[in-house]
Design a protein around this motif. Structure first.
Motif, PDB file in Angstrom:
ATOM      1  N   SER A  79       0.796  -1.232   0.000  1.00 17.29           N
ATOM      2  CA  SER A  79       0.000   0.000   0.000  1.00 17.29           C
ATOM      3  C   SER A  79       0.824   1.276   0.000  1.00 17.29           C
ATOM      4  O   SER A  79       0.370   2.322  -0.466  1.00 17.29           O
ATOM      5  CB  SER A  79      -0.926   0.015   1.219  1.00 17.29           C
TER       6      SER A  79
ATOM      7  N   ARG B 190      -5.845   9.089   1.573  1.00 17.60           N
ATOM      8  CA  ARG B 190      -5.535   8.112   0.526  1.00 17.60           C
ATOM      9  C   ARG B 190      -6.222   6.772   0.787  1.00 17.60           C
ATOM     10  O   ARG B 190      -6.356   6.341   1.922  1.00 17.60           O
ATOM     11  CB  ARG B 190      -4.023   7.909   0.408  1.00 17.60           C
TER      12      ARG B 190
ATOM     13  N   CYS C 156      -6.092   2.733  -0.543  1.00 19.85           N
ATOM     14  CA  CYS C 156      -5.464   1.669  -1.332  1.00 19.85           C
ATOM     15  C   CYS C 156      -6.487   0.559  -1.504  1.00 19.85           C
ATOM     16  O   CYS C 156      -7.117   0.116  -0.542  1.00 19.85           O
ATOM     17  CB  CYS C 156      -4.218   1.128  -0.640  1.00 19.85           C
TER      18      CYS C 156
ATOM     19  N   TYR D 177      -4.907  -6.713  -8.552  1.00 19.28           N
ATOM     20  CA  TYR D 177      -4.988  -5.264  -8.765  1.00 19.28           C
ATOM     21  C   TYR D 177      -4.649  -4.578  -7.446  1.00 19.28           C
ATOM     22  O   TYR D 177      -5.286  -4.842  -6.413  1.00 19.28           O
ATOM     23  CB  TYR D 177      -6.403  -4.878  -9.209  1.00 19.28           C
ATOM     24  N   ILE D 178      -3.637  -3.707  -7.446  1.00 24.15           N
ATOM     25  CA  ILE D 178      -3.264  -2.948  -6.251  1.00 24.15           C
ATOM     26  C   ILE D 178      -2.999  -1.511  -6.681  1.00 24.15           C
ATOM     27  O   ILE D 178      -2.143  -1.264  -7.539  1.00 24.15           O
ATOM     28  CB  ILE D 178      -2.007  -3.514  -5.570  1.00 24.15           C
ATOM     29  N   ARG D 179      -3.731  -0.582  -6.072  1.00 28.49           N
ATOM     30  CA  ARG D 179      -3.503   0.820  -6.433  1.00 28.49           C
ATOM     31  C   ARG D 179      -3.831   1.727  -5.246  1.00 28.49           C
ATOM     32  O   ARG D 179      -4.811   1.499  -4.536  1.00 28.49           O
ATOM     33  CB  ARG D 179      -4.355   1.221  -7.623  1.00 28.49           C
ATOM     34  N   THR D 180      -3.004   2.745  -5.047  1.00 27.67           N
ATOM     35  CA  THR D 180      -3.207   3.746  -3.999  1.00 27.67           C
ATOM     36  C   THR D 180      -3.347   5.122  -4.629  1.00 27.67           C
ATOM     37  O   THR D 180      -2.531   5.505  -5.473  1.00 27.67           O
ATOM     38  CB  THR D 180      -2.010   3.757  -3.025  1.00 27.67           C
ATOM     39  N   ARG D 181      -4.385   5.864  -4.240  1.00 30.41           N
ATOM     40  CA  ARG D 181      -4.528   7.258  -4.666  1.00 30.41           C
ATOM     41  C   ARG D 181      -5.484   7.978  -3.722  1.00 30.41           C
ATOM     42  O   ARG D 181      -6.150   7.353  -2.890  1.00 30.41           O
ATOM     43  CB  ARG D 181      -5.008   7.356  -6.110  1.00 30.41           C
TER      44      ARG D 181
ATOM     45  N   TRP E 223     -10.761   8.470  -6.644  1.00 33.63           N
ATOM     46  CA  TRP E 223     -11.486   7.209  -6.832  1.00 33.63           C
ATOM     47  C   TRP E 223     -12.922   7.453  -7.302  1.00 33.63           C
ATOM     48  O   TRP E 223     -13.623   6.509  -7.672  1.00 33.63           O
ATOM     49  CB  TRP E 223     -11.511   6.416  -5.531  1.00 33.63           C
TER      50      TRP E 223
END
Length: 234
Positions: A131, A194, A196, A207-211, A216
């Motif tokens: 993350s 944020r 994740c 699928y791994i994404r942090t923003r 989102w």
């Protein structure tokens, strides 16, 4: 050697066993003919996947799930006193983590039974690792409240811990409610908090994404019926 309670991890989803579990786990698996499991049918399937060489039809399965009364498990560890190892398995991932198996390990401690935890995958910790969030101070909150008003109140307290204590907050949700939960987080958290999303961990579709939360709101991934972990941090 004295008999013991052995905690067996299970692969996450349909990921290959060789990628998820050490060979030693299979060796220890084959010392057990008694297993405490959440569901006998899936446990039988997992044992076959994991290389169990015992006769499945002669293997003893004792169920421990949300329908099991604590009085029903009082004799689950009796085979250990008779010199037999007992295996404890979750449906997926690590036993006793977001899993009722802790009732058995607590009982083993009270009875002076040796406990052997084995290495294996945990979606919670794999997600935390990837993350980019604080891995030294974190809280696993389990399933969030289904009621939107209760969840909104809970999120205010959670963001306090995130910003005041630098504490990562981790959630899991029923797969059919994933999309709704992500949309709720994105709309209700502070825009710069944020999120994740870690989905299908150890699988080819991982699928791994942090923003940031606000990002989102547009073009979210399709998470419906896919196992996912949600992490929140500043």
């Amino acid at each position: 050697m004295a008999a013991k309670l052995i905690l067996f991890p299970v692969p996450i989803g349909d990921s290959p066993v060789d990628l998820a579990l050490p060979t030693y786990n299979r060796d220890m698996l084959n010392t057990c003919r008694h297993f405490i499991v959440e569901d006998t049918r899936t446990a039988r399937r997992n044992l076959k996947r994991m290389g169990y060489d015992g006769n499945i039809d002669e293997t003893i399965f004792l169920e421990l799930n949300e329908h099991t009364a604590e009085t029903d498990i009082l004799h689950y560890l009796d085979p250990v006193a008779e010199g037999h190892n007992v295996g404890l398995m979750s449906e997926a991932g690590l036993p006793c983590i977001a899993d009722p198996g802790s009732l058995i390990t607590a009982m083993a401690h009270r009875q002076g039974i040796e406990i052997l935890p084995l290495v294996g995958p945990s979606s919670i910790f794999l997600a935390l690792m990837a993350s980019g969030f604080n891995g030294q101070n974190f809280a696993f909150n389990g399933y969030p409240p289904i009621d939107g008003n209760k969840l909104a109140v809970s999120l205010k307290n959670i963001e306090t811990h995130i910003y005041r204590d630098s504490q990562t907050q981790i959630f899991i949700e029923a797969p059919y409610r994933n999309d709704k939960l992500l949309a709720f987080f994105a709309a209700r958290l502070m825009p710069t908090t944020r999120i994740c999303v870690a989905c299908d961990l150890t699988l080819p579709t991982q699928y791994i994404r942090t923003r940031m939360a606000r990002l989102w709101l547009t073009d979210p991934p399709q998470l419906h019926k896919r196992p996912a972990i949600f992490l929140l941090y500043k």
